[in-house]
Scaffold this motif. Structure first.
Motif, PDB file in Angstrom:
ATOM      1  N   ASN A 296       5.628 -39.196   7.164  1.00 44.20           N
ATOM      2  CA  ASN A 296       4.749 -38.858   8.280  1.00 44.20           C
ATOM      3  C   ASN A 296       3.578 -39.848   8.368  1.00 44.20           C
ATOM      4  O   ASN A 296       3.139 -40.222   9.463  1.00 44.20           O
ATOM      5  N   GLY A 297       3.090 -40.269   7.208  1.00 45.34           N
ATOM      6  CA  GLY A 297       2.006 -41.246   7.198  1.00 45.34           C
ATOM      7  C   GLY A 297       2.419 -42.575   7.792  1.00 45.34           C
ATOM      8  O   GLY A 297       1.626 -43.246   8.465  1.00 45.34           O
ATOM      9  N   SER A 376      -4.431 -36.032  17.044  1.00 40.46           N
ATOM     10  CA  SER A 376      -5.670 -35.506  16.477  1.00 40.46           C
ATOM     11  C   SER A 376      -5.405 -34.452  15.403  1.00 40.46           C
ATOM     12  O   SER A 376      -6.266 -34.197  14.558  1.00 40.46           O
ATOM     13  N   ASN A 377      -4.236 -33.844  15.429  1.00 36.51           N
ATOM     14  CA  ASN A 377      -3.855 -32.929  14.361  1.00 36.51           C
ATOM     15  C   ASN A 377      -3.085 -33.636  13.243  1.00 36.51           C
ATOM     16  O   ASN A 377      -3.055 -33.149  12.113  1.00 36.51           O
ATOM     17  N   LYS A 378      -2.475 -34.761  13.558  1.00 39.11           N
ATOM     18  CA  LYS A 378      -1.706 -35.483  12.549  1.00 39.11           C
ATOM     19  C   LYS A 378      -2.584 -36.400  11.694  1.00 39.11           C
ATOM     20  O   LYS A 378      -2.362 -36.531  10.484  1.00 39.11           O
ATOM     21  N   GLN A 379      -3.559 -37.042  12.315  1.00 38.88           N
ATOM     22  CA  GLN A 379      -4.379 -38.009  11.589  1.00 38.88           C
ATOM     23  C   GLN A 379      -5.041 -37.421  10.337  1.00 38.88           C
ATOM     24  O   GLN A 379      -5.000 -38.037   9.270  1.00 38.88           O
ATOM     25  N   ASP A 385      -6.409 -37.896   4.802  1.00 39.69           N
ATOM     26  CA  ASP A 385      -6.294 -37.406   3.426  1.00 39.69           C
ATOM     27  C   ASP A 385      -5.952 -38.539   2.463  1.00 39.69           C
ATOM     28  O   ASP A 385      -6.428 -38.565   1.316  1.00 39.69           O
ATOM     29  N   SER A 386      -5.125 -39.481   2.906  1.00 44.10           N
ATOM     30  CA  SER A 386      -4.806 -40.640   2.063  1.00 44.10           C
ATOM     31  C   SER A 386      -6.043 -41.506   1.841  1.00 44.10           C
ATOM     32  O   SER A 386      -6.246 -42.055   0.748  1.00 44.10           O
ATOM     33  N   ILE A 387      -6.860 -41.632   2.876  1.00 39.92           N
ATOM     34  CA  ILE A 387      -8.100 -42.402   2.738  1.00 39.92           C
ATOM     35  C   ILE A 387      -9.018 -41.733   1.712  1.00 39.92           C
ATOM     36  O   ILE A 387      -9.568 -42.396   0.813  1.00 39.92           O
ATOM     37  N   VAL A 397      -8.456 -49.084   0.741  1.00 35.13           N
ATOM     38  CA  VAL A 397      -7.699 -48.435   1.817  1.00 35.13           C
ATOM     39  C   VAL A 397      -8.056 -49.042   3.180  1.00 35.13           C
ATOM     40  O   VAL A 397      -8.106 -48.363   4.198  1.00 35.13           O
ATOM     41  N   ASP A 398      -8.281 -50.346   3.194  1.00 34.66           N
ATOM     42  CA  ASP A 398      -8.651 -51.028   4.440  1.00 34.66           C
ATOM     43  C   ASP A 398      -7.609 -50.810   5.539  1.00 34.66           C
ATOM     44  O   ASP A 398      -7.955 -50.633   6.708  1.00 34.66           O
ATOM     45  N   GLY A 399      -6.330 -50.877   5.173  1.00 38.82           N
ATOM     46  CA  GLY A 399      -5.280 -50.737   6.182  1.00 38.82           C
ATOM     47  C   GLY A 399      -5.283 -49.363   6.823  1.00 38.82           C
ATOM     48  O   GLY A 399      -5.093 -49.227   8.042  1.00 38.82           O
ATOM     49  N   LEU A 400      -5.482 -48.340   6.022  1.00 43.44           N
ATOM     50  CA  LEU A 400      -5.556 -46.985   6.559  1.00 43.44           C
ATOM     51  C   LEU A 400      -6.781 -46.822   7.460  1.00 43.44           C
ATOM     52  O   LEU A 400      -6.720 -46.138   8.492  1.00 43.44           O
ATOM     53  N   ILE A 401      -7.874 -47.452   7.090  1.00 41.03           N
ATOM     54  CA  ILE A 401      -9.071 -47.394   7.940  1.00 41.03           C
ATOM     55  C   ILE A 401      -8.830 -48.166   9.234  1.00 41.03           C
ATOM     56  O   ILE A 401      -9.260 -47.736  10.319  1.00 41.03           O
TER      57      ILE A 401
END
Length: 487
Positions: A296-297, A376-379, A385-387, A397-401
């Motif tokens: 999902n991520g 907005s519910n998935k992020q 949460d991964s961040i 976690v630059d890529g996630l940001i």
């Protein structure tokens, strides 16, 4: 010819593979939220079990609460609740008409309560989307929501799924009937715990004794579901008619891969789904965390950038070097390093390769619009949460940001060429206003605490988000992502 019971019984279509018919089934499950995923997943696995002539008392009755559910109901009833499922990839195409659903309740809450009070109903399953559980970015049940409060104040005429379930459980308790198991099939971490929390806290405001009964007697097992199931197109409907000679107005197309892992905690019996590949476990947490963060991520990570680059399908996104490198960097450098100490009995590199192979399946034609749905519910669950865990574990976690900054740019509703984006999100107006304001003041977007909680107060997160959003506006989406990929 329209697909219906008579057609299936009288045609030669896959006839040798059918060892049961709908007439052999009796109802044991009510499913709330009959969509494509439910039919490609739960309905398919039950059909497989019934085809072994086992647990025929667990036939599915469909149910819905919203106006749009009437359209699904009408279409399925016209074809006797039959569904054509086509599983395909570049190597195979397997088609089967599923018979596991035997009825679909009229979209009437009173009728649904009445059906739920049938003592033969042993399981109530749900796919009501991540946003249907009234939880905020902190994972707390928003009991002050207007719809929830309306049901609390008028419990005899409930409108929400939870109010309806509480009323039905109260009636079953008063009649001395066993409760049903509540089985959520939505992509939420600890989904059974989330459902239990909603049911207990809401019922506490209605009837304290009933709340205690629910907490003590109603099972809500956590489960992990997985099968990519895109929305069927007009071309898919035409494919059925061309290849097989009948019309199915609600076919389902999916990948061959399927997974369902469930905690073995049922209060009123269950079908022997382990016979058809379902895993029953004591603790689902490692499995669901792996899936939520990596599958999902991955969808969430590529959704906005792909839409902004005018990519239509997920498999095309994987063919785009910029997007593919972006995703590989996020998963390999930022997600797996956190998960490896949590998920110890699964090879995460192999699991990611499976994810990529599935995403690259060109026959699924999974749209970027679909994976952007309800972002907005998935992020919060799939990215934020991964961040948080990455920051806590001193992982970059630059890529996630950057994925967050890309979502901010996407939320404006147009790409860099002015093309309108098809945004389907209950918060889209609020997000657009914030995204426009963030062009000059990036921090505004991440101060939307329904999504980000207190994360904006973290200096590393806020500064990195600001850097990336400014770069998107100054250098463009593709150049910004390419520059990250070079790190």
């Amino acid at each position: 010819m329209i697909l219906d019971k008579n057609f299936l019984q009288n045609s030669a279509f896959n006839k040798a593979e059918y060892n049961y018919s709908q007439d052999d089934l009796s109802a044991g499950i009510i499913h709330i939220g009959v969509g494509n995923f439910h039919r490609s997943h739960q309905a398919y696995l039950l059909d497989s079990l019934f085809n072994q002539r086992k647990d025929l008392n667990y036939g599915i009755i469909g149910a819905g609460l919203r106006e749009y559910d009437t359209f699904m109901r009408d279409d399925l009833l016209k074809q006797d609740c039959l569904t054509t499922l086509v599983q395909r990839d570049e190597n195979t195409t397997n088609t089967r008409v599923l018979q596991s659903m035997i009825d679909f309740i009229e979209v009437d809450n009173n009728l649904l309560v009445e059906s739920l009070c049938n003592e033969n109903i042993k399981i109530v399953s749900l796919t009501i989307t991540e946003g249907g559980y009234y939880i905020d970015s902190y994972g707390n049940f928003n009991i002050q929501n207007e719809e929830i409060q309306a049901d609390i104040n008028n419990p005899d005429n409930p409108k929400t799924a939870f109010g309806i379930l509480i009323k039905a459980l109260k009636i079953r308790k008063e009649k001395g009937l066993n409760p049903f198991t509540l089985l959520t099939c939505d992509n939420i971490a600890h989904n059974g715990n989330v459902l239990r929390n909603v049911m207990v806290k809401m019922s506490q405001q209605i009837d304290a004794d009933l709340s205690e009964y629910i907490a003590s007697n109603v099972s809500c097992p956590n489960s992990m579901v997985d099968r990519i199931t895109p929305t069927a197109t007009k071309e898919d409907i035409a494919f059925i008619q061309s290849e097989y000679g009948y019309i199915d107005n609600r076919p389902v197309f999916s990948e061959p891969f399927i997974q369902w892992i469930i905690e073995d905690n049922f209060c009123n019996g269950r079908p022997a789904l382990e016979e058809v590949g379902v895993m029953f476990v004591d603790d689902i947490e490692p499995y669901e965390l792996m899936k939520i963060r990596m599958l999902n991520g991955s969808h969430a990570a590529i959704s906005s950038v792909s839409a902004l680059l005018d990519i239509d399908y997920v498999h095309e996104a994987l063919e785009n070097e910029t997007v593919k490198t972006f995703l590989d960097s996020i998963i390999n450098k930022e997600v797996i390093p956190v998960l490896k100490d949590i998920v110890t009995d699964i090879n995460l590199d192999e699991y990611y390769n499976t994810v990529i192979t599935r995403f690259a399946n060109p026959y699924i034609k999974d749209t970027i619009t679909r994976i952007c749905f309800d972002n907005s519910n998935k992020q919060p669950k799939f990215i934020i949460d991964s961040i948080k865990d990455g920051i806590k574990n001193n992982v970059n976690v630059d890529g996630l940001i950057l994925a967050c900054a890309l979502w901010c740019r996407y939320s404006i509703g147009t790409d860099e060429n002015g093309k309108e984006l098809d945004i389907n999100d209950a918060r889209k107006d609020k997000l657009k206003d914030l995204a426009l304001e963030a062009k000059d003041n990036p921090i505004v977007f991440i101060q939307f605490d329904e999504i980000y909680g207190t994360l904006s107060q973290n200096t590393y997160f806020s500064e990195t988000f600001t850097k990336f959003l400014n770069s998107i506006w100054e250098n463009g989406v593709e150049n910004t992502v390419k520059n990250y990929n070079k790190q």
